[in-house]
Design a protein around this motif. Structure first.
Motif, short mmCIF file in Angstrom:
data_model
loop_
_atom_site.label_atom_id
_atom_site.label_comp_id
_atom_site.label_asym_id
_atom_site.label_seq_id
_atom_site.Cartn_x
_atom_site.Cartn_y
_atom_site.Cartn_z
N HIS B 259 -18.44 -6.14 37.98
CA HIS B 259 -18.75 -5.65 39.22
C HIS B 259 -17.63 -6.00 40.38
O HIS B 259 -17.27 -5.30 41.24
CB HIS B 259 -20.26 -6.22 39.53
N GLY B 260 -17.78 -7.51 40.64
CA GLY B 260 -17.18 -7.94 41.97
C GLY B 260 -15.69 -8.86 41.60
O GLY B 260 -15.50 -9.56 42.39
N SER B 261 -15.26 -8.78 40.58
CA SER B 261 -14.04 -9.70 40.22
C SER B 261 -12.91 -8.89 39.54
O SER B 261 -13.18 -7.70 38.95
CB SER B 261 -14.32 -10.87 39.42
N PRO B 262 -11.80 -9.21 39.69
CA PRO B 262 -10.69 -8.62 38.77
C PRO B 262 -10.93 -8.70 37.24
O PRO B 262 -11.66 -9.79 36.83
CB PRO B 262 -9.45 -9.39 38.91
N LEU B 263 -10.59 -7.64 36.72
CA LEU B 263 -11.08 -7.57 35.18
C LEU B 263 -10.09 -8.66 34.35
O LEU B 263 -10.48 -9.20 33.33
CB LEU B 263 -10.78 -6.09 34.69
N GLY B 264 -8.93 -9.04 34.80
CA GLY B 264 -7.99 -9.87 33.97
C GLY B 264 -7.11 -8.97 33.32
O GLY B 264 -7.37 -7.93 32.88
N ALA B 265 -5.85 -9.43 32.89
CA ALA B 265 -4.89 -8.64 32.10
C ALA B 265 -5.24 -8.18 30.92
O ALA B 265 -5.05 -6.97 30.52
CB ALA B 265 -3.61 -9.54 32.23
N GLU B 266 -6.05 -9.06 30.04
CA GLU B 266 -6.37 -8.45 28.84
C GLU B 266 -7.33 -7.40 28.82
O GLU B 266 -7.23 -6.45 27.92
CB GLU B 266 -6.91 -9.82 28.13
#
Lengths: 663, 663
Positions: B259-266
């Motif tokens: 919802h409200g945060s970056p997903l992250g590289a992986e």
């Protein structure tokens, strides 16, 4: 006389008193009491569990007049059922200065008024909180808590948006002991509700998880049957009572003319005839008065049974329950807080005050089982769900945290209801900027002088990337503007703990804790021996020698002011810093203390990442101010602070320039 | 490639840009854009009438992103369809200071953003106003106005109470060209919506007079069919699109983690694989970019046809329409107002400013056909339905007055929508105390810099019998706290007319007129040759000789100050009176004018039947204040004023005592 005839005459007593009192005051709303008199009579004489001689009995059914403009309905019933306070003279002094019968019912002002209503939607949201409080307490005290909540609501209550939040919460949490008696009279101030409304309320409530039925509000038997059918329900119930506003008034009944103005002598005479009510104004025949007093005493047997059950409780349980009802803190509370603060002094912590709030709340909750926290869907951001809380669910009320959904207004309205129920200390939370959604219930909490606590995090442009829609700029001032409301903006872990201490001990005043998203250093490093936040403002960093500059700040800007002080001290301008965590409490201090804290330094500067309004009371209109004068901007928070020049450097430059001018 | 495959790839472009931009910013909401990408792609490529080269075309379909946190959806589409402003670099600068891509979409800041959203519920209430504006204008300009309004809304939008007000208005007024695309993803910040919600939204909307259907939000054909089925409807439509939040993200899709945060590289790498999107961050393959640009140009033919129809209008009609779009006043406006004021100077009138407001509004409306007034069910009290207005009904939009129902928040939200549509000058009204219900849209109007006017009557304890729940005490200060908002509190008929003049000419700033319930004398008796209210404050009564006392007041307290002046003059203390009808405009004046108006009298006293907050900026922290410091009381208004000591006598005594201390 048949039962139905008696009920109608008892209802007519409400009608007569209501129209007479409004007429005498030449102000007020006769239509609703006259329209809902039959429903109310059924409720108070056949359904409601109460004992007029003991209005504070904790296990009474609650009756909420959400349509508060119909206050004469409630005042009439209080008089008729034998309230000592609600004399006929008080009814004659309806809407007069100093009477017990103000225009809208006011909790705390008049006995037996459960909640202050008038702003539409407030009462029904309170009723949801009352019903929820009952369920939560019943889970803990099953033998002594088992009562229902009835709210009388109007078209206006159901048009207000807050109604949807309240209804959705009640439906989701299966508040089966909650009943709305909807005065479906089809009339509002502008005229027939068809002017502006086409909602099928019964269908709407069903969509929200309620039972919902229609009934003829002037058919006492049907009303009684409809209410009785709600017993044992697994859902809350809406009973849409079709009524005629101003029932009995020959020309004005059924029209907006009966709504909010005195009926006039002629119409009242006609109503007396139509109702078969032959008594003079403010005169109630003995048989009717007697029947009403009997109804008022109906519950005394059940109350006595309850007292037996209550007496059977373990003495320690009873003692703690009574403590909770009084709002007293357990003796363990102060030592627990002292121990927590001692740890902070021993190991100072740099953290966001929302995190500091969580740590303090964990200690508070550990000592106060009555504390029920919650968030309007910002739980991971508000940090108000502590490890020692359990989430309340529709299937298990034995908990202490509410997921309120994205319903800030409904949360605050329900929380007011939980507080007025007694036995619970409710805490809500959302972002500070969304306090804008909550002002009506925040105001009512202040007006009712009840203890509720709101944790409003993300309290400035420090919100950062979310941008101006989410960055509060004017909210702190706007909240400080509400009388009898403590707005705390603590600067570190210690002030946050102190704010919690004051908030839980403020039995007659609601509190708001405005907390940061971003980290702050701990500034208070040794025990001051007293709660400094309770004074509203205090010198947190003294000047070395005679102060040339006084800096005043709150929250996240106190550490910024301390940075500025270092630079000013170094530049030869002895500077002191005053932390102002609570304007309201500072205003309550003696003049001598205020003068001492404000001080006499020729340069006074306030720093707050918000608008200036309010600060002039401390720094004067010629003081300096470093803060906001516009809405904020989206970006990483440190850059946003730079963008608006809220930095130690700006403070230092302003102080030098003011010092130069003053010299 | 099949059409469905192309649509999915076009949607994946939104997904990729959204997750990449959030990742680069390390802040933002990837989940909604990824979940609603398919729906938005269908809408922008197959349904929406717009021309990306002319974002201001008045007859474009409107798209409102009510779930403003999903701003990357909109920014991505603007970039893809060829907005010159929305470069790939701007997407890379998502949520950075000074970028065109702030955290939430901001009207006025970024081109093609119809309205500022983020605070939930705001966008959908705006969309109701947009759809209403379209109907009203279509009734007047049938050949050139015929477009639809689509709002993308979230669970949060529909949980907020404002949603009920908006939905009920739309249903009642049969706004058949309004479609809500509801992102029914079942996830909010706290987790699954089942944590706090059980509402059957489709049933709820049906109960409020809407069509409502379910659709699979990832089935482009089904979405297209569902939207197309709404054409020709006689009701507004809810399309509940079942979606997976964060669609494509292998582990986080369907959870609050998307919802409200970056997903992250992986997770982003996994999403690229799952979506078959092989391009590097911020790279869009030519075929997809081209397909999007084609979609953005789809409407140019229809726009050209529209231009032909527009050119066929009578020249005078066209000219007036263009004037309305620009917000300019007709040349007849100033003379009409001058003539009205001349009449008042010739025959001064004692009247309540709400009545004076009605008289002025009648003149204003006579000159401005674009003015659409309305009231939240207080029409006879607000005096905003003038004789030259016709009520708008669901069957006849050719009018200029809205019965909004008891929906203050919804009214203000819809009014913002009417203003941003263009061609309409919307005016709302309710009691001042209920401005508390309206703060979110009032704030957004100020943030968007749009011209809306709110008439808030019953502006003090002068409300009288209705008591503290209805007596504003802190509202004036709390409204003055909002940046870029003019709060007028005029003292008589002339200032009321002047306030109207300034309000209608303030194209970049909303205005509030706080008006009295009770009668006030006309103080301004001769033409000053200029609009004095526009200066915010001015000397309304000079001292005889050197002033010993300066009295500052607003609204109903100006005449009270004038009374006090008479007594002080008689007692040998030369006194001047300054009227302060608008703090905000006074703050805008040059320092020299401010200093002159504030003056140098040793005794400065402010009088306002409200809290002191804000007045210190004029009178200083050592000034005297006669006003409120608590909530009010129920009673006849003159007695209430007496009760709180807001009387000429109190002012006189305070002036004498301050004079004695100063001497």
């Amino acid at each position: 006389m048949t039962d139905a005839m008696t009920t109608r005459r008892m209802a007519n007593a409400i009608r007569a008193l209501s129209m007479d009192a409004v007429e005498k005051a030449q102000s007020g709303h006769p239509g609703m009491p006259m329209g809902m008199a039959d429903v109310a009579t059924v409720l108070f004489t056949k359904i409601l569990k109460y004992d007029a001689t003991d209005p504070h009995w904790i296990d009474r059914d609650r009756f909420i007049l959400s349509a508060g403009h119909g206050s004469m309905l409630l005042y009439s019933i209080l008089h008729l059922t034998g309230s000592k306070e609600m004399t006929i003279d008080q009814l004659k002094r309806f809407r007069q200065v100093g009477s017990k019968t103000p225009g809208h019912p006011e909790r705390g002002h008049t006995e037996s008024i459960e909640t202050t209503t008038g702003p539409l939607g407030a009462g029904i949201s309170n009723s949801v909180g009352l019903a929820l409080a009952e369920r939560i307490l019943a889970a803990e005290y099953p033998t002594i808590i088992d009562h229902r909540t009835f709210a009388l609501c109007s078209d206006g209550d159901l048009m207000e948006g807050i109604s949807q939040e309240a209804i959705a919460i009640a439906g989701h949490y299966k508040l089966n002991k909650l009943v709305f008696l909807y005065d479906d009279n089809g009339i509002s101030i502008d005229g027939h509700t068809t002017l502006s409304d086409s909602v099928d309320q019964v269908a709407r409530f069903k969509a929200c998880g309620w039972n919902a039925v229609h009934v003829d509000g002037h058919d006492a038997d049907a009303v009684e049957a409809a209410i009785k059918a709600t017993e044992g329900s697994d859902k809350p119930t809406l009973i849409a009572c079709k009524t005629t506003i101003g029932f009995g008034a020959p020309k004005k009944a059924g029209t907006e003319k009966a709504h909010g103005s005195p009926l006039g002598a002629e119409e009242i005479e006609g109503a007396r005839k139509a109702l078969g009510w032959e008594y003079p104004p403010f005169v109630i025949p003995d048989d009717i008065k007697h029947a009403w007093e009997e109804a008022g005493a109906r519950g005394s047997g059940r109350r006595k049974e309850w007292e037996t059950r209550y007496a059977a409780l373990d003495a320690a349980v009873r003692e703690d329950f009574e403590r909770r009802l009084k709002g007293e803190l357990p003796t363990s509370f102060a030592p627990a807080m002292a121990a927590y603060k001692a740890k902070l002094y021993a190991e100072p912590k740099e953290m966001a005050t929302r995190k500091a709030g969580e740590a303090a709340l964990t200690v508070v909750k550990g000592e106060l089982p009555e504390l029920v926290s919650g968030s309007a869907d910002l739980t991971p951001s508000n940090n108000t769900l502590t490890k020692n809380m359990k989430v309340i669910t529709p299937d298990d009320y034995a908990g202490s945290f509410m997921h309120w959904g994205i319903r800030e207004h409904g949360m605050c309205g329900a929380i007011n209801g939980m507080a007025i129920h007694g036995g619970i200390l409710p805490v809500g939370s959302t972002f500070l900027v969304f306090s804008d959604y909550c002002r009506p219930p925040l105001r009512l909490a202040a007006l009712m002088k009840i203890r509720v606590i709101q944790v409003f995090t993300h309290d400035s442009i420090g919100v950062g990337e979310d941008g101006p829609t989410h960055q509060p700029v004017e909210q702190i001032a706007a909240l400080r503007a509400i009388p009898n409301l403590n707005v705390f903006r603590p600067c570190d872990t210690i002030e946050t703990a102190e704010a919690w201490e004051v908030a839980v001990a403020s039995l007659k005043r609601p509190s708001i804790l405005a907390l940061t998203r971003q980290n702050l250093p701990q500034l208070r490093l040794k025990d001051a021996g007293e709660n400094l936040t309770a004074k509203g403002a205090y010198e947190i960093a003294p000047a070395e020698g005679v102060a040339a500059v006084s800096l005043f700040a709150s929250g996240s800007e106190v550490s910024l002011a301390v940075e500025a002080k270092k630079a000013l001290d170094a530049a030869g301008l002895p500077t002191r810093v005053v932390s102002v965590p609570c304007f309201d409490l500072f205003a309550d201090q003696p003049g001598s203390y205020r003068a001492e804290v404000i001080g006499t330094a020729p340069v006074k500067i306030a720093v707050e990442a918000a608008i200036r309004m309010g600060w002039d009371s401390i720094i004067g209109s010629d003081g300096g101010f470093v803060g906001m004068s516009s809405f904020g901007e989206s970006g990483p928070y440190k850059e946003v602070y730079e963008t608006f020049g809220i930095t130690p450097d700006t403070v230092v430059k302003l102080a030098h320039s003011m010092h130069a001018s003053a010299a």
